[in-house]
Design a protein around this motif. Structure first.
Motif, PDB file in Angstrom:
ATOM      1  N   ASP A  31       5.374  -0.094   8.349  1.00 40.24           N
ATOM      2  CA  ASP A  31       6.394  -0.100   7.315  1.00 40.24           C
ATOM      3  C   ASP A  31       5.883   0.707   6.119  1.00 40.24           C
ATOM      4  OD1 ASP A  31       8.337  -0.575   5.451  1.00 40.24           O
ATOM      5  OD2 ASP A  31       7.898  -2.720   5.212  1.00 40.24           O
ATOM      6  N   LEU A  32       6.414   1.897   5.948  1.00 41.82           N
ATOM      7  CA  LEU A  32       6.026   2.755   4.833  1.00 41.82           C
ATOM      8  C   LEU A  32       7.130   2.826   3.774  1.00 41.82           C
ATOM      9  CD1 LEU A  32       4.256   5.690   6.721  1.00 41.82           C
ATOM     10  CD2 LEU A  32       3.263   3.586   5.817  1.00 41.82           C
ATOM     11  N   SER A  33       8.040   1.852   3.805  1.00 41.26           N
ATOM     12  CA  SER A  33       9.105   1.809   2.805  1.00 41.26           C
ATOM     13  C   SER A  33       8.556   1.287   1.487  1.00 41.26           C
ATOM     14  CB  SER A  33      10.227   0.881   3.274  1.00 41.26           C
ATOM     15  OG  SER A  33       9.797  -0.469   3.240  1.00 41.26           O
ATOM     16  N   PRO A  34       9.171   1.654   0.352  1.00 42.79           N
ATOM     17  CA  PRO A  34       8.704   1.123  -0.936  1.00 42.79           C
ATOM     18  C   PRO A  34       8.994  -0.362  -1.102  1.00 42.79           C
ATOM     19  CG  PRO A  34      10.676   2.470  -1.233  1.00 42.79           C
ATOM     20  CD  PRO A  34      10.240   2.656   0.192  1.00 42.79           C
ATOM     21  N   GLU A  35       9.986  -0.881  -0.362  1.00 37.07           N
ATOM     22  CA  GLU A  35      10.357  -2.294  -0.529  1.00 37.07           C
ATOM     23  C   GLU A  35       9.306  -3.256   0.010  1.00 37.07           C
ATOM     24  OE1 GLU A  35      13.700   0.373  -0.701  1.00 37.07           O
ATOM     25  OE2 GLU A  35      12.301  -0.015   0.955  1.00 37.07           O
ATOM     26  N   GLN A  36       8.646  -2.896   1.124  1.00 37.97           N
ATOM     27  CA  GLN A  36       7.585  -3.720   1.705  1.00 37.97           C
ATOM     28  C   GLN A  36       8.017  -5.179   1.877  1.00 37.97           C
ATOM     29  OE1 GLN A  36       4.170  -2.541   2.726  1.00 37.97           O
ATOM     30  NE2 GLN A  36       5.710  -0.925   2.888  1.00 37.97           N
ATOM     31  N   SER A  37       9.117  -5.371   2.550  1.00 35.88           N
ATOM     32  CA  SER A  37       9.670  -6.717   2.712  1.00 35.88           C
ATOM     33  C   SER A  37       8.752  -7.639   3.514  1.00 35.88           C
ATOM     34  CB  SER A  37      11.043  -6.641   3.393  1.00 35.88           C
ATOM     35  OG  SER A  37      10.928  -6.033   4.676  1.00 35.88           O
ATOM     36  N   GLY A  38       7.880  -7.082   4.342  1.00 35.97           N
ATOM     37  CA  GLY A  38       7.003  -7.910   5.152  1.00 35.97           C
ATOM     38  C   GLY A  38       5.651  -8.182   4.537  1.00 35.97           C
ATOM     39  N   ARG A  39       5.453  -7.771   3.299  1.00 33.24           N
ATOM     40  CA  ARG A  39       4.157  -7.942   2.647  1.00 33.24           C
ATOM     41  C   ARG A  39       3.813  -9.425   2.500  1.00 33.24           C
ATOM     42  NH1 ARG A  39       3.058  -4.295  -2.516  1.00 33.24           N
ATOM     43  NH2 ARG A  39       2.201  -2.856  -0.957  1.00 33.24           N
ATOM     44  N   ILE A  40       2.567  -9.758   2.731  1.00 35.51           N
ATOM     45  CA  ILE A  40       2.104 -11.137   2.712  1.00 35.51           C
ATOM     46  C   ILE A  40       1.812 -11.570   1.270  1.00 35.51           C
ATOM     47  CG2 ILE A  40       0.415 -12.781   3.626  1.00 35.51           C
ATOM     48  CD1 ILE A  40       2.140 -11.347   5.761  1.00 35.51           C
ATOM     49  N   ARG A  41       2.415 -12.684   0.853  1.00 32.90           N
ATOM     50  CA  ARG A  41       2.134 -13.269  -0.456  1.00 32.90           C
ATOM     51  C   ARG A  41       1.455 -14.623  -0.267  1.00 32.90           C
ATOM     52  NH1 ARG A  41       4.829 -10.568  -4.615  1.00 32.90           N
ATOM     53  NH2 ARG A  41       3.173 -11.566  -5.858  1.00 32.90           N
ATOM     54  N   ALA A  79       4.459   5.577  -0.191  1.00 33.28           N
ATOM     55  CA  ALA A  79       5.629   5.185   0.593  1.00 33.28           C
ATOM     56  C   ALA A  79       6.621   6.345   0.664  1.00 33.28           C
ATOM     57  CB  ALA A  79       6.279   3.956  -0.037  1.00 33.28           C
ATOM     58  N   THR A  80       7.711   6.104   1.318  1.00 33.01           N
ATOM     59  CA  THR A  80       8.723   7.149   1.508  1.00 33.01           C
ATOM     60  C   THR A  80       9.374   7.586   0.202  1.00 33.01           C
ATOM     61  OG1 THR A  80      10.295   5.379   2.047  1.00 33.01           O
ATOM     62  CG2 THR A  80       9.237   6.504   3.894  1.00 33.01           C
ATOM     63  N   ASP A  81       9.178   6.818  -0.881  1.00 34.57           N
ATOM     64  CA  ASP A  81       9.704   7.249  -2.183  1.00 34.57           C
ATOM     65  C   ASP A  81       8.721   8.152  -2.927  1.00 34.57           C
ATOM     66  OD1 ASP A  81       7.734   5.496  -2.934  1.00 34.57           O
ATOM     67  OD2 ASP A  81       9.006   4.239  -4.206  1.00 34.57           O
ATOM     68  N   LYS A  83       6.045   7.510  -4.433  1.00 33.63           N
ATOM     69  CA  LYS A  83       5.394   6.993  -5.637  1.00 33.63           C
ATOM     70  C   LYS A  83       4.796   5.595  -5.461  1.00 33.63           C
ATOM     71  CE  LYS A  83       9.772   5.384  -7.693  1.00 33.63           C
ATOM     72  NZ  LYS A  83      10.655   5.489  -8.875  1.00 33.63           N
ATOM     73  N   THR A  84       5.343   4.797  -4.554  1.00 34.38           N
ATOM     74  CA  THR A  84       4.821   3.454  -4.331  1.00 34.38           C
ATOM     75  C   THR A  84       3.648   3.511  -3.368  1.00 34.38           C
ATOM     76  OG1 THR A  84       7.043   2.536  -4.638  1.00 34.38           O
ATOM     77  CG2 THR A  84       5.397   1.112  -3.595  1.00 34.38           C
ATOM     78  N   VAL A  85       2.520   2.894  -3.734  1.00 31.88           N
ATOM     79  CA  VAL A  85       1.343   2.895  -2.874  1.00 31.88           C
ATOM     80  C   VAL A  85       1.418   1.708  -1.916  1.00 31.88           C
ATOM     81  CG1 VAL A  85      -1.179   2.840  -2.792  1.00 31.88           C
ATOM     82  CG2 VAL A  85      -0.016   4.003  -4.675  1.00 31.88           C
ATOM     83  N   VAL A  86       1.312   1.985  -0.626  1.00 35.08           N
ATOM     84  CA  VAL A  86       1.422   0.944   0.394  1.00 35.08           C
ATOM     85  C   VAL A  86       0.277   1.079   1.392  1.00 35.08           C
ATOM     86  CG1 VAL A  86       3.940   0.860   0.165  1.00 35.08           C
ATOM     87  CG2 VAL A  86       2.911   2.335   1.908  1.00 35.08           C
ATOM     88  N   GLY A  87       0.045   0.016   2.146  1.00 33.72           N
ATOM     89  CA  GLY A  87      -0.987   0.056   3.171  1.00 33.72           C
ATOM     90  C   GLY A  87      -1.783  -1.231   3.200  1.00 33.72           C
ATOM     91  N   ALA A  88      -2.765  -1.267   4.065  1.00 33.20           N
ATOM     92  CA  ALA A  88      -3.577  -2.465   4.240  1.00 33.20           C
ATOM     93  C   ALA A  88      -4.372  -2.808   2.984  1.00 33.20           C
ATOM     94  CB  ALA A  88      -4.524  -2.279   5.430  1.00 33.20           C
ATOM     95  N   ASP A  89      -4.965  -1.817   2.334  1.00 33.39           N
ATOM     96  CA  ASP A  89      -5.739  -2.109   1.134  1.00 33.39           C
ATOM     97  C   ASP A  89      -4.853  -2.590  -0.018  1.00 33.39           C
ATOM     98  OD1 ASP A  89      -8.229  -1.719   2.250  1.00 33.39           O
ATOM     99  OD2 ASP A  89      -8.431   0.355   1.571  1.00 33.39           O
ATOM    100  N   PRO A  90      -3.703  -1.966  -0.289  1.00 36.07           N
ATOM    101  CA  PRO A  90      -2.807  -2.528  -1.300  1.00 36.07           C
ATOM    102  C   PRO A  90      -2.334  -3.944  -0.970  1.00 36.07           C
ATOM    103  CG  PRO A  90      -2.244  -0.245  -0.907  1.00 36.07           C
ATOM    104  CD  PRO A  90      -3.260  -0.614   0.131  1.00 36.07           C
ATOM    105  N   ASP A  91      -2.055  -4.216   0.302  1.00 33.25           N
ATOM    106  CA  ASP A  91      -1.664  -5.573   0.685  1.00 33.25           C
ATOM    107  C   ASP A  91      -2.778  -6.568   0.406  1.00 33.25           C
ATOM    108  OD1 ASP A  91       0.779  -4.666   1.583  1.00 33.25           O
ATOM    109  OD2 ASP A  91       0.598  -5.539   3.584  1.00 33.25           O
ATOM    110  N   TYR A  92      -3.999  -6.176   0.717  1.00 36.10           N
ATOM    111  CA  TYR A  92      -5.126  -7.062   0.483  1.00 36.10           C
ATOM    112  C   TYR A  92      -5.347  -7.271  -1.016  1.00 36.10           C
ATOM    113  CZ  TYR A  92      -9.597  -9.254   0.604  1.00 36.10           C
ATOM    114  OH  TYR A  92     -10.602 -10.152   0.399  1.00 36.10           O
TER     115      TYR A  92
END
Length: 311
Positions: A31-41, A79-81, A83-92
């Motif tokens: 998921d490389l979208s800026p929304e990151q709906s599946g991100r773990i909180r 991400a696809t926008d 400007k938003t940084v996404v990936g395993a390290d940002p999630d962590y």
């Protein structure tokens, strides 16, 4: 539908039958979208918060400011926008920020710039695939969060199945980057094979990912070796290579990557505690699985473990 299926498949994705790859693309898997709906909180970790040094001044009040280098998916990318940084390290980084009750502020930086920015207090930590080394430990503290792995990848239709130890690579043509850690290890593997009466490894050198992939696909080499996470994404994107094994970056010992903080700041132990609580809760495993990096999981986090030697 494919996106949901890939989440269920998890890390087993890289060993699926070839016809399944034909209907998947990298965007279906990551998921490389800026929304990151599946991100773990996660919930706040009272023990980790209590362990934070009372006199520590965060770079920005109320925020956990983290530097990350956007070297590419699945670790960190735009991400696809754009400007938003996404990936395993940002999630962590987000999970750690949640744990210590702060808002995450990611600061994209060039890899070469993170040491100076961290020392100067521009950010509180670096979470960007930084490996623990004895040289770096002189200036920084570390809280480990992932194994440092290299991947052995082969053509999807290769007869090579498993590469786990030196004898498995005897006689193979392997492409690596010159003066890399992978080269250092494979030269030692080749020496062991020769001493055991086996064929040496034939190393071939290519300067970048594209050249190495072309060499593999053209049959000029049998195996490509480079950081595992990079190859996980390339395999998903190109659908014509697969993993045949992994190799610790610190072979014969394990080598880990870590949250990097200023030496003596007092953050390392609380962040190690937070990581271990994420491991216990299962959130840690979910983050790695989301980015298909479960092979890189640690059994536990450590503060300033032995790192790669200076020489």
């Amino acid at each position: 539908m494919i996106q949901n299926l890939s989440r269920l498949i998890g890390v087993g994705l890289l060993s699926l039958p070839l016809h399944v790859y034909d209907v998947m693309a990298a965007d279906d898997i990551f998921d490389l979208s800026p929304e990151q709906s599946g991100r773990i909180r996660v919930e706040t970790d009272t023990a980790a918060i209590a362990a934070l040094p009372k006199d520590f001044k965060f770079a920005n009040s109320g925020k956990f400011t983290v530097a990350v280098s956007t070297g590419g998916p699945p670790l960190a990318t735009y991400a696809t926008d754009a400007k938003t940084v996404v990936g395993a390290d940002p999630d962590y980084a987000l999970a750690i920020a949640d744990s210590i009750g702060l808002e995450l502020e990611l600061v994209p930086v060039a890899w070469a710039d993170w040491p100076l920015g961290l020392v100067s207090g521009k950010y509180d930590a670096v979470i960007s695939n930084v490996g623990v080394t004895e040289l770096r430990k002189k200036k920084f503290d570390f809280s480990t969060y992932r194994q440092g792995l290299h991947g052995f990848f082969v053509k999807a239709d290769s007869a090579i199945q498993d590469i786990r130890e030196p004898k498995d690579a005897a006689g193979l043509r392997i492409t690596v980057g010159a003066s890399t850690n992978q080269e250092r290890i494979l030269l030692k593997w080749s020496e062991e094979n020769i001493a055991a009466g086996l064929k040496p490894i034939e190393l071939q050198y290519h300067d970048d990912d594209a050249a190495r992939i072309i060499a593999l696909q053209s049959g000029r080499v049998d195996v490509i070796v480079q950081p595992h996470a990079q190859l996980v994404y390339i395999a998903a994107r190109d659908r014509n290579i697969r993993r045949a094994g992994t190799l610790s970056a610190g072979w014969p010992e394990r080598s880990d990557v870590a949250i990097t903080t200023r030496k003596g700041s007092g953050l390392a132990d609380p962040l190690t505690l937070a990581t271990n609580d994420l491991i216990k809760s299962g959130a840690y495993a979910k983050i790695l699985e989301r980015w298909h990096l479960s092979e890189e999981a640690l059994p536990e986090s450590e503060t300033n473990p032995p790192g790669l030697p200076e020489n």
